[in-house]
Design a protein around this motif. Structure first.
Motif: not given
Length: 117
Positions: A1-24
């Motif tokens: 189930m780890t080879d589903i198109k659109g899922i890369d289980p090895s990538v960590p989250p980009a942060g702990t909150g919405c980076g786009d909201c933080d930027a503005v």
């Protein structure tokens, strides 16, 4: 189930909150994590709806809830929810002591009136 198109289980989250909201200087209600690239965006109830905007701009269709204790995925292309899916790289949610909505210092007093329904 780890080879589903659109899922890369090895990538960590980009942060702990919405980076786009933080930027503005914005705020969010709940958070969603892109299952492909780790982008953290705010949910569709949030004023800016950055998770959906990320799907539209990047074409990454699958997100997982980034709320502690929630494991479900949403597929924007199919407009479907999945109760579970592959285990993504931790953490699976924002810190439990992080406020909801958040961040606490940017949430307006009338926040419930500003949610998308």
């Amino acid at each position: 189930m780890t080879d589903i198109k659109g899922i890369d289980p090895s990538v960590p989250p980009a942060g702990t909150g919405c980076g786009d909201c933080d930027a503005v200087g914005g705020w969010w209600f709940h958070l969603r994590r892109c299952a492909q690239c780790g982008h953290i965006g705010c949910c569709d109830s949030s004023p800016a709806q950055h998770a959906t905007a990320h799907w539209k701009s990047a074409g990454h269709p699958l997100v997982q809830s980034f709320e502690p204790g929630e494991d479900w995925f949403w597929d924007y292309d199919r407009n479907e929810m999945y109760e579970s899916g592959p285990e993504l790289t931790p953490p699976r949610g924002h810190p439990e002591d992080q406020s909801v909505p958040g961040p606490a210092d940017r949430v307006p007093p009338d926040w419930t009136q500003r949610l998308h329904r």
